[in-house]
Design an enzyme around this catalytic site. Structure first.
Site, short mmCIF file in Angstrom:
data_model
loop_
_atom_site.label_atom_id
_atom_site.label_comp_id
_atom_site.label_asym_id
_atom_site.label_seq_id
_atom_site.Cartn_x
_atom_site.Cartn_y
_atom_site.Cartn_z
N HIS A 136 0.87 -1.18 0.00
CA HIS A 136 0.00 0.00 0.00
C HIS A 136 0.92 1.24 0.00
O HIS A 136 2.02 1.19 0.52
CB HIS A 136 -0.83 -0.06 1.28
CG HIS A 136 -1.91 0.97 1.40
ND1 HIS A 136 -1.67 2.27 1.75
CD2 HIS A 136 -3.25 0.86 1.23
CE1 HIS A 136 -2.83 2.93 1.80
NE2 HIS A 136 -3.80 2.10 1.49
N ASP A 213 2.91 -4.64 8.15
CA ASP A 213 1.69 -3.84 7.99
C ASP A 213 0.52 -4.82 8.05
O ASP A 213 0.25 -5.55 7.10
CB ASP A 213 1.76 -3.11 6.64
CG ASP A 213 0.41 -2.53 6.22
OD1 ASP A 213 -0.58 -2.69 6.95
OD2 ASP A 213 0.36 -1.94 5.12
N GLN A 216 -4.70 -5.28 6.76
CA GLN A 216 -5.67 -6.17 6.13
C GLN A 216 -5.71 -7.56 6.77
O GLN A 216 -6.62 -8.34 6.51
CB GLN A 216 -5.38 -6.33 4.63
CG GLN A 216 -5.49 -5.04 3.86
CD GLN A 216 -6.88 -4.46 3.88
OE1 GLN A 216 -7.88 -5.17 4.05
NE2 GLN A 216 -6.99 -3.16 3.71
N LYS A 239 -10.55 -1.19 10.57
CA LYS A 239 -10.68 -2.33 9.67
C LYS A 239 -11.14 -3.58 10.43
O LYS A 239 -11.42 -4.61 9.83
CB LYS A 239 -9.34 -2.63 8.99
CG LYS A 239 -8.76 -1.40 8.29
CD LYS A 239 -8.55 -1.62 6.83
CE LYS A 239 -7.58 -0.61 6.26
NZ LYS A 239 -8.19 0.17 5.17
N CYS A 377 -4.82 2.55 -3.63
CA CYS A 377 -3.61 3.08 -3.00
C CYS A 377 -2.45 2.12 -3.17
O CYS A 377 -1.60 2.00 -2.27
CB CYS A 377 -3.82 3.41 -1.53
SG CYS A 377 -5.01 4.73 -1.29
#
Lengths: 419, 150
Positions: A136, A213, A216, A239, A377
């Site tokens: 991202h 990261d 997700q 999220k 993104c």
């Protein structure tokens, strides 16, 4: 979610009481353009259960106060509520200590924090930062800024046509110059689950620290930061059924402790004189200013909500729903799925012959179906697959088989309009 | 379906599928790129000017149906127009897609542009429809090389 279920897909889909889950999320009963909402943009943000909405409401009604300051009743209550959330986060990701849990605005701020503190200190001219080709923008740009400032080089691990990291290439790129590896746990544009445990181990063999990261991954996978042995793990509350404006940076204690502070201000100090300031201990050293207290408490309610679910059943259900959606969507004439990794979570990115994703998005919206269209993104991912954009459906635990069928019918409608 | 049909009118679908003047123009006097970073629509407008008149106008690039049809319709309308006429049409088109075009007896006055009247019902798509026009305007003014409509 990657483990094989012994049960047939249809049985898993039917056994899971999704109707009960859906009742917890008031927005799901909305009508959009006269049709029941089908919300398939969960990778952008998830919807919030009533308990999260209530917690924020209740905070402002009966607890509102600034934290870590007052001796009065409300301040102590708010402080306790807010700090309880830190403990919930610690348990949620199995960190060793609450001191390793730093609250930030979200994943983006977490990565920026690490790049501008750890990164500024550890990275010098000639060094290398390693990311993957599926990151991202928020896991690209902070490192670019750092590399430019320091005269360091950003290097990129390539991915194959299925959207999987090429591990041989990763091993070749890991070298003496590498100072930090920063990787998505799950790709927001492709849905690929990366083999981060193995990649972290490989980096550690070279003495390289690793940031994950997890934006997700956190709503879909079991994340155990000690088992992964990552040095940093970053994610956003919104999220994972919590509010926007709150995120978590997990870091190993010794690494965090040695890092210079991020922003200066109140709460991050022990004492201030014009001559010298003594910084606060972890985790407060990285939390300057009044934090987002209300949403932090809302996040705590989201973690409670998750804790009362049968996570194993949720994982199996989400996995089978993704399999089902993949079969249905890829079976439509002219549709091509972008991102066909063996290990995937939640995301189906696709393109349709002769129709731009933006037009797909508008037509589906008229059917009450919310998907994301564009580059997500992750422009380098689009460049890798030589496409301008994709349409992306991303699933959450409250989505249903019937909603996937509505999506498929919606795509048929797109085809009808354009042919 | 009626809402959709008002956006995706036959003219738009036709120009999307078979865009007119869709080529690079060698010997162009003005070449300007238009880019919408939000959705990735990306076009280059080529202009050949003679005195005050647009002698030739072509475009290439790619994007959604609305942006491509808009560029195509624009190119077929503007050929032979003066700069002043082109700028006036820009204003008319702009008002049309934001739903502020008033004082028209009928849509007939607008000719092919009328096909874009449905865009005003879709606020998220106004930028798609306007991209080529903004790029053209900037090409006439010729002070910028890349136009962004975000």
């Amino acid at each position: 979610m990657s483990t094989q279920s012994p049960i047939m897909p249809s049985e898993v889909l039917e056994r899971f009481d999704v109707a009960r889950i859906r009742k917890d999320f008031p927005i799901l009963s909305l009508n959009v353009h006269g049709k029941p909402l089908v919300y398939l943009d969960n990778a952008a943000t998830s919807q919030k259960p009533q308990c999260v909405i209530n917690a924020i409401n209740e905070y402002y009604r009966s607890e509102n106060s600034n934290i870590h300051r007052g001796v009065h009743y409300l301040s102590e209550k708010a402080t306790q509520e807010y700090e309880n959330v830190r403990t919930k986060v610690q348990r949620f990701i199995n960190a060793s200590s609450v001191k390793e849990i730093i609250f930030a605005r979200g994943t983006t701020e977490g990565i920026n924090l690490v790049a501008s503190t750890y990164g500024r200190k550890a990275i010098n001219a000639g060094d290398e930062v390693l990311i993957s080709a599926m990151e991202h923008h928020s896991n690209i740009v902070p490192w670019q800024i750092l590399c430019e400032e320091k005269g360091a080089t950003l290097r990129v691990i390539p991915i194959n046509d299925s959207g999987e990291i090429i591990l041989d290439e990763y091993q070749k790129l890991l070298g003496r110059k590498t100072k930090i590896v920063s990787l998505a746990h799950v790709s927001n544009a492709l849905g690929t689950i990366n083999p981060i445990k193995q990649m972290i181990a490989l980096a550690h063999q070279q003495g390289v620290i690793v940031l994950i990261d997890g934006a997700q991954a956190i709503p879909h996978l079991n994340v155990d930061v000690r088992e992964l042995d990552c040095d940093f793990y970053v994610f956003s509350a919104h999220k994972v059924y919590g509010p926007t404006g709150v995120g978590v940076l997990y870091g190993k204690y010794d690494i965090l402790d040695a890092m210079p502070p991020y922003q200066g201000g109140g709460d991050m100090i022990k004492s201030v004189t014009f001559e010298k300031t003594i910084y606060n201990d972890l985790p407060y050293k990285f939390e300057a200013g009044t934090p987002n207290i209300a949403d932090g408490i809302g996040f705590g309610a989201a973690l409670d909500y998750i804790a009362q679910l049968d996570w194993q059943a949720v994982s199996e259900y989400e996995h089978e729903l993704l399999q089902y959606a993949t079969e249905v969507i890829s079976g439509i004439d002219g549709v091509k799925i972008i991102g066909t990794a063996k290990e995937k979570a939640s995301v189906i990115s696709f393109v349709l012959d002769g129709v731009h994703p933006h037009d797909i998005g508008t037509i589906l919206d008229q059917e009450g179906i919310a998907i994301r269209t564009g580059h997500h993104c992750a422009q380098p991912v689009m460049q890798r697959f030589n496409i301008p954009a994709t349409a992306r459906a991303s699933l959450a635990l409250y989505n249903t088989k019937a909603e996937i069928e509505r999506l498929a019918a919606g795509i048929q409608k797109v085809i009808e309009v354009f042919h | 379906m009626s809402e959709l049909r008002s956006l995706y009118q036959e003219i738009i679908l036709d120009h999307n599928k078979n865009p007119r003047n869709f080529k690079k123009l060698e010997n162009a006097d003005r070449v300007v790129e238009g880019y919408n970073p939000l959705c990735g629509d990306h076009y280059t407008i080529y202009l050949k000017l003679k005195d005050d008149r647009i002698e030739e106008i072509t475009f290439d690039g790619g994007g959604c149906a609305i942006s491509k049809a808009s560029a195509s319709v624009m190119s077929s309308i503007l050929k032979g127009k003066t700069k002043a006429e082109a700028e006036e049409l820009f204003e008319t088109f702009h008002k049309l897609v934001i739903g502020e075009l008033k004082g028209l007896d009928s849509m007939d006055e607008l000719g092919k542009l009328a096909a874009f009247s449905g865009v005003s019902e879709f606020p998220a798509r106004v930028k798609c429809a306007s991209l080529a026009w903004h790029t053209m305007k900037s090409a006439l003014e010729s002070d910028k090389k890349v136009v962004s409509t975000e």
